[in-house]
Every structure is written in C-alpha cells, then in structure tokens.
Design an enzyme around this catalytic site. Structure first.
Site, short mmCIF file in Angstrom:
data_model
loop_
_atom_site.label_atom_id
_atom_site.label_comp_id
_atom_site.label_asym_id
_atom_site.label_seq_id
_atom_site.Cartn_x
_atom_site.Cartn_y
_atom_site.Cartn_z
CG ASN A 112 -1.77 -1.34 1.22
OD1 ASN A 112 -1.62 -2.14 2.20
ND2 ASN A 112 -2.60 -1.39 0.26
CB ILE A 119 0.57 6.03 2.91
CG1 ILE A 119 2.02 6.05 3.19
CG2 ILE A 119 -0.06 4.74 3.55
CD1 ILE A 119 2.17 6.99 4.57
CB CYS A 120 -3.22 3.37 -0.52
SG CYS A 120 -4.91 3.02 -0.80
CG LEU A 121 -4.10 4.17 6.54
CD1 LEU A 121 -4.50 2.75 6.71
CD2 LEU A 121 -3.08 4.80 7.48
CG LEU A 154 -0.95 2.84 -3.81
CD1 LEU A 154 -0.39 3.62 -2.81
CD2 LEU A 154 -1.38 3.60 -4.88
#
Lengths: 180, 554
Positions: A112, A119-121, A154
C-alpha cells in the site's frame, strides 16, 4: 480505595486501518482560525510525548509546526521487524477537519505504499475523522506495515509477493536503506 | 470606625471655617468686588457654583472660589499622602477599610499622583510582606485583598499589575505556593486556620461569584448577549491612567480577574490542575465515608471556570460512581506510591469478590484495589476489653497475623505481610508504642521476636487510653500521593521530547533544543539546566555530543 480501568484504553489494535471513525464525527467547519490549529497541534505533540508509545515518534520540523517528521519502527514478528522508516506529515490549515498529508521518506517495499512514498490508507482519505490524531495515524501506519490490504495495492509486486513471507522478508532487507 | 471616611467632613469644614475666614478677610481688605459682574461676558467655569453652598455668603467671588479649590486641593493632597503611607494597613483591614479606600480614590482623582501610590506601596510590601517570616498563606491573602482594594481605586487594573508584580515574583520562588493556592481554592475557609470566620478572602468564594455572574449572563437574551456585552463594555470603558507604561504588556491583559491573577502565579492552568489533582486524591483517600458533595462542587466550579482549556479536568473522567465505594476512573489518579502488601487471606478474598461483582455490574470497567492505600478501622479485643483504632492498611495486616499466632520473628512476619524486614521493623514500632506488642531485640534485625502482649498485662501497658484513635499518619511527612513522582514524570516527558526531537530531526545544538522545548512545551528551566539534563543522557550513553551538536546514540 480503588480505581477502574476502561477496556477501551491501551488497545492500539483498535486503530487498525479498517476501523470506523471513533466518535463525534466531524462537524463541518468553514473557517478555522490558525490559532486553534496551532493549539491542537501543540496539544497533540504533548500527548504524544506523554504517551511514550514505543516504536512511533514524531516532531515538528524547525520553525514550522505544520510540518512534522515522523519515525516508525517495524513491529516485532512481522517482515518489517528491525526496520525504521521516516515519514513526513504536513498538516493543512484546516486541520483537524482535513487529514494531514503523510508520506514515507524512506523507501518502503509495501503493497500500500508506492515508489514515491504515497500511502493508501483509508483514515488518511475518506475515512478521516477529527477524532484521529498524530498518534493514531502513526499507530495505524505501523499496523498497516504488518497487515497490508493486498486487494487494492499501489505496489502490485509487493502485493503479489506478500503471500510468501520468507521471500518478502528478503526483499525488505534488500531494499531497506536506513536514514543516516 | 478606624477607617471611616473623612473626606466629606473635611470638605464641609473647609467651607465653614477657613473659607469664612478668607471671606471676612477679603471683605476687610476691600477686594471682594468681583461679584458685581456675575453674568457679563464669557462665564468662567468657576462662576457656576451654587451660592447656597456658602453659608453666610451671598454670592461667592472668584477669589473665594479659587481659595476654596486651593484649600480643597491641599486637603486632597495631604489626605492622599497620609492614606498612601498607611495603605498597607488599610489593605490588611480590607474590606472594613472600604471608606478609606474610597477617600483615597477621590483624592487621586484630583491629584493624579498614582505613581506615588505604586512606588510607596511596593516599597512597603517589600519591607513588610515579602520577608522570610511571612507565611505563604498570609502573602496570598494580602495579595487577594490588594487586588480587590486596588480594583476599587482603578478598575482598569493597571496599578494592580504594577503592584502585583513583586508579589507574584516573590511567590513564584516559594515552594508551597501552589499548594496554598489550591487549598485556598478548595477550602471554604481560605486555608487560614486563624481567620476561619473571614471567608471573604476565599478563592472558592470567587469561583462561586464567577458562576453566578455567568448564570446571570445566561438569563439574558441569548442571541443579543454578545452585542449587549460589547455595549456594556463600551459604556463602562475608562481610559487607562496616564501613568500606564506603554511598554509593559498589551492592553489585552488588563484583567482584574482575581483567579486569573492567582493562576498567573502558578504559571499555567495545567500546573494548577495537577496540583489540585494531587490534593483531591489525598483528600479522597483519607475519607472513610462517601460524602463527597463539596469535592464535586469544587470540581464542577473549576471545570466551569477553566472551561475547555482545562481539558485535563474533563479527562479525570469524573464518573463518580456511588456504589459502596467512591470510585473514580484511573485517568484521574496521579501517580500514587505503589507498595505491595499481602493482605490477610479473608480480607483479600472479600476484596477480590468485590472487584468481581463490580466488573459484573459495570462491564467493561474493572476494579483494581490499591491495597496499600486508604485507612482501616479495626477493633482489637483483649478479653473483655476492646480498642478501636484507625490505621494504615499495612499496620492492620500486621496485627491480623497475631490473631492466629501470638509470636513472630521479624523475618517470618515480613514474608507473611510481604514487606521488607526493615520496613516491617519500622511499622512494628507503631504497635509497640501502642503497647500491643512487645519486642525482644536479640541478634540481628532479622531475628527480632515480636510477641502479642497478654491481655492480663494490658492494663499495665496502658492500652486503655482513648477508645478510638486516629492514627493513620504514623510516619511523619509521609504522603501517599507523591509530588516527587510527578516531578519524575515531568522529567520523563522532557526526555521524550528530546528523544523525539533527535530521532526525527537528527542532530541538534543546545540552543536549538532549548528553543524547541520552550516553544513546544511548557519548559520552564534555564538553558544551563537543560545542558545539565542533556549531559546526564550523554553520560548514560543515550546521547552523543560532538562538535557542539547532540546526536542520538544507536
């Protein structure tokens, strides 16, 4: 005499990425004066320092309290054990109604996290709530390291490799460049 | 009355005695010619006096009015000098001395010599109040009275600030200031055992008053209240006295809010709240009943007054549960001294049973007993005789062991109670002094033998003194809530700050570190103290110091 302990304290696990907003969802405020943002950031810093959670830390950069540097260490018994990652957090002027922008400064091989450190959060995007603070962000990212969301990666290479933890560990070690 | 108002009588006297004299004199000298041109030409402001003021004189001459003003000014000035000289006594007697303060206010209005007041008062404070002999309580009381008195003279609070400065500075240097302030805040008596009937000084009173004001405000039309307040403020605006030093402080901080000024001494609300927390904890621990209404009220008032910023108070989670015991969430408690003891089996069982029940009723809350705290009320029976005592839990645990076995060596007993032998021996002194236990000190400290005094001997040993004694403070100066602990915790916070700084920002110079601490936390130490603090970490090999920079050691 006696005292009581609330169950909800001291459970960082509840800060995991898929957590729902805790309480009092953000009332939409149109204008936030910078004074109150400043105060909020200052008190967050203070509570972070009082908390003394191991493995996470953050501090405002020189002369700009809107721009913080953070450090998290990989949790034990994950493939990231023994690694340390630098983060940058930049707070918008309408914080905490908008989430801060958080990026990895150290390269991180993670499903991620992309090559630029983005960051994919969910809690840093649509699931943001003003009830979160720096401490919960850092704890969430720390737990994200050990429990990635491989369904919408990602970094597809990392996502593909995740199922093979041994190989993954080797990759992490190979790509890990600690900050000087 | 000692401080009755004298200004009006003086003014009246001036009119009746010296002015009559001047009038007669000027008439004799033939100078009283001016009163035949009363209404021609531009009127002098002096001419507008009401003739009836002057008994025995038909129309006052300009000369006469001038004389009157001159004499009055002289009176004002003289009275002012006298009153300023006695200002310290006047303030000591506040509020009985209100008329005198009023007089002084009138005088100053005419003479405008406020700076004299400030100077002379400061010097008398320095000389009489800020000495090692004065108790902190007295100084605080005088400070409060000073604020109140000067508020009468000057509502804008400029002098208050000037005069208060040396007192505040002085109080900051005293160790017990915080404690005294908090006591004043919470005790209705104002913390002054001598002047208990005089609750005027009590800060609690101030808190109450504040609340009443607020309540009154709330009664007003909700939507207009802001505008209304602004209008009221504008109407009672008064210019700052001419002596205001424009360099000192901005106009925003001119408050005559007593609580604000008192809190100012402590430094910050947080510190006040911390101190309050410690005190409240101690109070609650020493309570054996559950009447805590007054504590709740004080707490609510404090919360109200400090509002949002006193976030800590809210965190205390004042979920006061009225179960059988007074239970407050763990967020509230300041660090308390931990000392493990083994309670006798039956008592321990009761406690854990209680905790279990609590958990059942109030899930998810859990109850942890702090076994060394609080007090125990116990009754000792010696045959036909019974003695009631209130003691610390440790002492109670000790004596309970003698129930089954009348003689113990200190080593065995220490193991049974779960405290170190030295501590046990110290505790035993308590029971020995009560004549309940005798001690045979042969050999080393480990091998002392303690024996329960036989009931037959008890009368000789004087056990039949007061039937119920309060003996919980058996060790002098021991407080269960440790301020020292808190200091340590404060240090730990600064250590965290320094570590976080260096972890995230890399190396750092002393100056930079100091600046950061100052800006971002409530760091109140000097640069030198920080240097010493850092050098400790260097010697502990946590930090590294080279080329004027500090580094984290890995």
């Amino acid at each position: 005499m006696a005292n009581t302990q609330n169950y909800q304290d001291n459970t960082p696990a509840s800060m995991a990425p898929n957590v729902q907003p805790l309480k009092n969802p953000t009332p939409v405020a149109k204008t936030v004066d910078s004074q109150s943002v400043l105060k909020r950031l200052q008190s967050e810093l203070m509570s972070l320092m009082m908390g003394g959670d191991p493995g996470i830390s953050a501090f405002p950069t020189e002369d700009n309290i809107f721009c913080w540097k953070g450090t998290i260490t990989g949790s034990k018994e994950t493939v990231f054990e023994g690694t340390e990652y630098k983060l940058s957090l930049s707070f918008p002027t309408d914080y905490p109604f908008k989430p801060p922008k958080v990026k990895f400064e150290t390269g991180c091989f993670h499903p991620n996290v992309d090559v630029y450190g983005n960051i994919c959060l969910d809690i840093l995007q649509d699931k943001w709530s003003s009830a979160y603070d720096v401490r919960s962000i850092l704890l969430s990212i720390q737990s994200l390291l050990g429990e990635p969301n491989t369904s919408s990666p990602l970094n597809t290479q990392a996502a593909a490799l995740w199922c093979n933890q041994e190989e993954y560990r080797k990759m992490v070690e190979k790509l890990y460049k600690p900050a000087v | 009355m000692k401080w009755s108002s004298v200004l009006e009588p003086i003014k009246a006297w001036i009119k009746t005695v010296p002015l009559q004299f001047v009038y007669v004199l000027s008439a004799y000298l033939g100078e009283s010619v001016s009163y035949d041109v009363p209404s021609s030409g531009p009127k002098s402001p002096l001419a507008s006096h009401n003739p009836s003021f002057y008994p025995g004189i038909d129309i006052p001459s300009k000369g006469l009015v001038r004389w009157q003003l001159r004499l009055e000014y002289f009176a004002y000035e003289t009275l002012q000098v006298l009153r300023i000289g006695k200002l310290f006594e006047i303030i000591v007697d506040y509020p009985d001395s209100c008329p005198a303060i009023d007089d002084l206010k009138q005088c100053l209005k005419y003479t405008g010599q406020h700076s004299k007041l400030v100077e002379s008062f400061i010097s008398s404070i320095r000389y009489r109040l800020l000495t090692a002999g004065a108790s902190t309580n007295d100084i605080l009381h005088q400070y409060v009275s000073t604020i109140k008195a000067l508020r009468m003279i000057d509502p804008t609070g400029v002098f208050c600030e000037a005069v208060g400065e040396p007192i505040r500075e002085y109080l900051k240097g005293r160790k017990d200031t915080r404690k005294c302030i908090v006591t004043m805040l919470t005790d209705g008596t104002g913390g002054n055992p001598i002047g208990t009937e005089n609750t005027v000084d009590s800060l609690l009173e101030e808190l109450n008053r504040d609340e009443e004001n607020q309540e009154n405000d709330n009664c007003e039309d909700y939507f207009n209240s802001d505008e209304k307040q602004a209008w009221i403020n504008a109407e009672c605006w008064e210019p700052y006295p001419i002596e205001t030093d424009p360099l000192k402080g901005s106009s925003t901080r001119r408050k005559t809010d007593i609580l604000g000024m008192i809190v100012g001494i402590i430094g910050s609300k947080d510190q006040l709240i911390n101190e309050y927390r410690v005190m409240l904890a101690e109070k609650l621990l020493n309570k054996s009943d559950y009447y805590i209404d007054s504590e709740i009220r004080t707490l609510e008032l404090l919360k109200f007054h400090f509002g949002e910023s006193g976030a800590n108070l809210g965190e205390m989670g004042m979920s006061l549960d009225f179960l059988d015991a007074t239970i407050i969430s763990s967020n509230f408690w300041p660090p308390v001294q931990e000392e493990s003891i083994n309670l006798p089996e039956p008592v321990d069982q009761l406690l854990s049973e209680y905790a279990k029940r609590f958990n059942e009723i109030r899930t998810p809350r859990k109850l942890f007993w702090k076994k060394n705290l609080g007090t125990v009320k116990l009754e000792l029976q010696f045959g036909d005789r019974a003695t009631q005592l209130i003691v610390a839990p440790v002492n109670a645990a000790i004596i309970m062991h003698f129930q089954d076995q009348t003689s113990w060596t200190s080593k065995d007993l220490a193991v049974a109670v779960g405290v170190p032998v030295d501590a046990l021996n110290m505790r035993m002194n308590f029971w020995i002094s009560k004549g309940v236990i005798t001690e045979a000190t042969v050999g080393k400290a480990d091998d002392y033998t303690y024996t329960l005094v036989d009931m037959i001997d008890s009368s000789e040993n004087g056990i039949d003194n007061a039937s119920c004694e309060d003996l919980r403070s058996d060790e002098e100066g021991e407080t269960s809530v440790a301020s020292q602990e808190q200091l340590k915790k404060e240090h730990a916070v600064y250590e965290n700050f320094i570590m976080a700084m260096l972890t995230n920002l890399g190396s750092m110079s002393l100056d930079h570190c100091y600046r950061n601490l100052k800006n971002l936390s409530s760091y109140d130490k000097s640069l030198q103290e920080l240097q010493i603090f850092l050098s400790v970490f260097v010697s502990e090999e946590k930090l590294e110091f080279r080329d004027g920079m500090y580094y984290l050691r890995r």
